[in-house]
Motif scaffolding. Structure first.
Motif, mmCIF file in Angstrom:
data_model
loop_
_atom_site.group_PDB
_atom_site.id
_atom_site.type_symbol
_atom_site.label_atom_id
_atom_site.label_comp_id
_atom_site.label_asym_id
_atom_site.label_seq_id
_atom_site.Cartn_x
_atom_site.Cartn_y
_atom_site.Cartn_z
ATOM 1 N N GLY A 1 0.798 -1.211 0.000
ATOM 2 C CA GLY A 1 0.000 0.000 0.000
ATOM 3 C C GLY A 1 0.833 1.265 0.000
ATOM 4 N N VAL A 2 0.139 2.375 0.228
ATOM 5 C CA VAL A 2 0.762 3.695 0.115
ATOM 6 C C VAL A 2 1.877 3.879 1.140
ATOM 7 N N ALA A 3 1.659 3.394 2.383
ATOM 8 C CA ALA A 3 2.660 3.597 3.438
ATOM 9 C C ALA A 3 4.003 2.973 3.041
ATOM 10 N N VAL A 4 3.950 1.751 2.505
ATOM 11 C CA VAL A 4 5.184 1.068 2.098
ATOM 12 C C VAL A 4 5.842 1.807 0.926
ATOM 13 N N PRO B 1 3.939 3.888 -9.918
ATOM 14 C CA PRO B 1 4.258 5.130 -10.650
ATOM 15 C C PRO B 1 3.470 6.340 -10.168
ATOM 16 N N LYS B 2 2.309 6.101 -9.534
ATOM 17 C CA LYS B 2 1.512 7.233 -9.043
ATOM 18 C C LYS B 2 2.101 7.804 -7.754
ATOM 19 N N ILE B 3 2.510 6.929 -6.838
ATOM 20 C CA ILE B 3 3.030 7.383 -5.542
ATOM 21 C C ILE B 3 4.502 7.773 -5.646
ATOM 22 N N MET B 4 5.252 7.055 -6.548
ATOM 23 C CA MET B 4 6.682 7.339 -6.690
ATOM 24 C C MET B 4 6.995 7.781 -8.118
ATOM 25 N N ALA C 1 6.318 11.992 -17.094
ATOM 26 C CA ALA C 1 6.383 11.257 -18.364
ATOM 27 C C ALA C 1 7.378 10.105 -18.299
ATOM 28 N N TRP C 2 8.353 10.170 -17.383
ATOM 29 C CA TRP C 2 9.337 9.096 -17.292
ATOM 30 C C TRP C 2 8.710 7.802 -16.759
ATOM 31 N N THR C 3 7.700 7.926 -15.892
ATOM 32 C CA THR C 3 7.186 6.739 -15.197
ATOM 33 C C THR C 3 5.688 6.486 -15.375
ATOM 34 N N ASP C 4 4.935 7.447 -15.882
ATOM 35 C CA ASP C 4 3.480 7.272 -15.978
ATOM 36 C C ASP C 4 3.109 6.024 -16.764
#
Length: 305
Positions: free
Chosen positions: A124-127, A243-246, A252-255
């Motif tokens: 999840g988001v926390a990790v 890719p959304k959280i990090m 554009a590099w990760t989306d």
């Protein structure tokens, strides 16, 4: 006789009523959360809708716009294909190697199995936020993340991770490998299902460890490999949280396609365009799954074979 028929008819009606009562929650849930949204998204993909104004029929305009969007859509598609081509083989190979080690019958092996399975539970988001700190770029001047700092102890200059165009996508894949231990739930039963007699026969013939694995174990676990590859491809085409959280220094590099879909739906409120992306993604996954199923007849061996 007539009374007996009346009794059976009454029982039959009672069973039919119970059948519909018991199955109705599933039917309502299926219609509300699967069937109606599924066909609604198909209809919306041919419309222009911003939630506020009524939907407007535009035909294939959303699909044409999508094909012409060389900056966002095609870039997200390239990133998604990269995640699939690099991430799936890595995930399958590491999961199998880890499971081979954890399949050894040694004292306390269950403790190691629990340790390696736990990351699959804690997600999840926390990790992901934790990973963003671990992969914080730097060169060891007090501003480096733990991984780059550890590399610095050995005289290795850590990569830029999210601030580097080259390393931002590998960083997303590296984080995705965090839960690779969860795949042991498939690998361990598959490895345990390989008959010991075949290994013993191979040993008598003087086969090496590699030969025993390649000629005996590998063919017998190909159904598990096929399952992991298929699910891995589907999962990599739906990659979203990493890719959304990090995101990279430039999105554009990760989306991925899912991030592109989310942004269009809930940031720009282009529901019709987002639905078109969803259907293109659905068709690509379907085609790849069918190809995988057809090709599997050449390399997957079942017990009946």
């Amino acid at each position: 006789m007539a009374k007996t028929k009346q009794v059976f008819s009454s029982i039959s009606k009672h069973e039919k009523r119970n059948f519909w009562i018991y199955i109705s929650p599933w039917i309502i849930g299926f219609l509300a959360f699967t069937a109606i949204p599924f066909f609604s998204s198909l209809a919306l993909s041919f419309m222009q809708w911003d939630i506020i104004t009524p939907p407007k029929w535009v035909g294939f305009e959303n699909y044409k716009e999508l094909m012409d969007d060389k900056i966002y859509f095609w870039n997200a598609l390239r990133n998604t294909i990269f995640y699939a081509l690099v991430g799936v083989p890595l995930s399958v190979t590491l999961g199998l190697l880890l499971s081979i080690l954890l399949s050894k019958e040694i004292k306390g092996i269950n403790v190691f199995r629990i340790i390696f399975y736990l990351p699959a539970v804690f997600g999840g988001v926390a990790v992901l936020m934790l990973w963003s700190y671990l992969l914080y770029p730097g060169t060891g001047n007090g501003d480096a993340g733990l991984i780059n700092a550890a590399l610095g102890w050995f005289g290795i200059e850590g990569p830029g991770w999210s601030q580097s165009e080259f390393w931002s996508k590998p960083a997303v894949i590296l984080v995705g490998l965090w839960g690779v231990g969860g795949s042991m739930m498939i690998w361990l039963p598959a490895l345990a299902g390989v008959p010991k007699e075949l290994h013993e026969a191979a040993e008598i013939d003087g086969a090496s460890r590699w030969r025993k694995f390649w000629s005996v174990t590998f063919p017998l676990i190909t159904p598990a490999i096929f399952f992991q590859v298929t699910m891995g491809i589907i999962g990599s085409f739906q990659i979203f949280m990493e890719p959304k959280i990090m995101p990279g220094n430039q999105k554009a590099w990760t989306d991925s396609l899912m991030v592109n879909l989310f942004d269009n739906a809930f940031t720009f409120y282009k529901m019709g365009y987002a639905s078109a992306i969803a259907w293109v993604l659905f068709i690509m996954i379907m085609v790849l799954t069918v190809i995988n199923l057809v090709v599997s007849k050449r390399w997957v061996y079942y017990e009946s074979n």
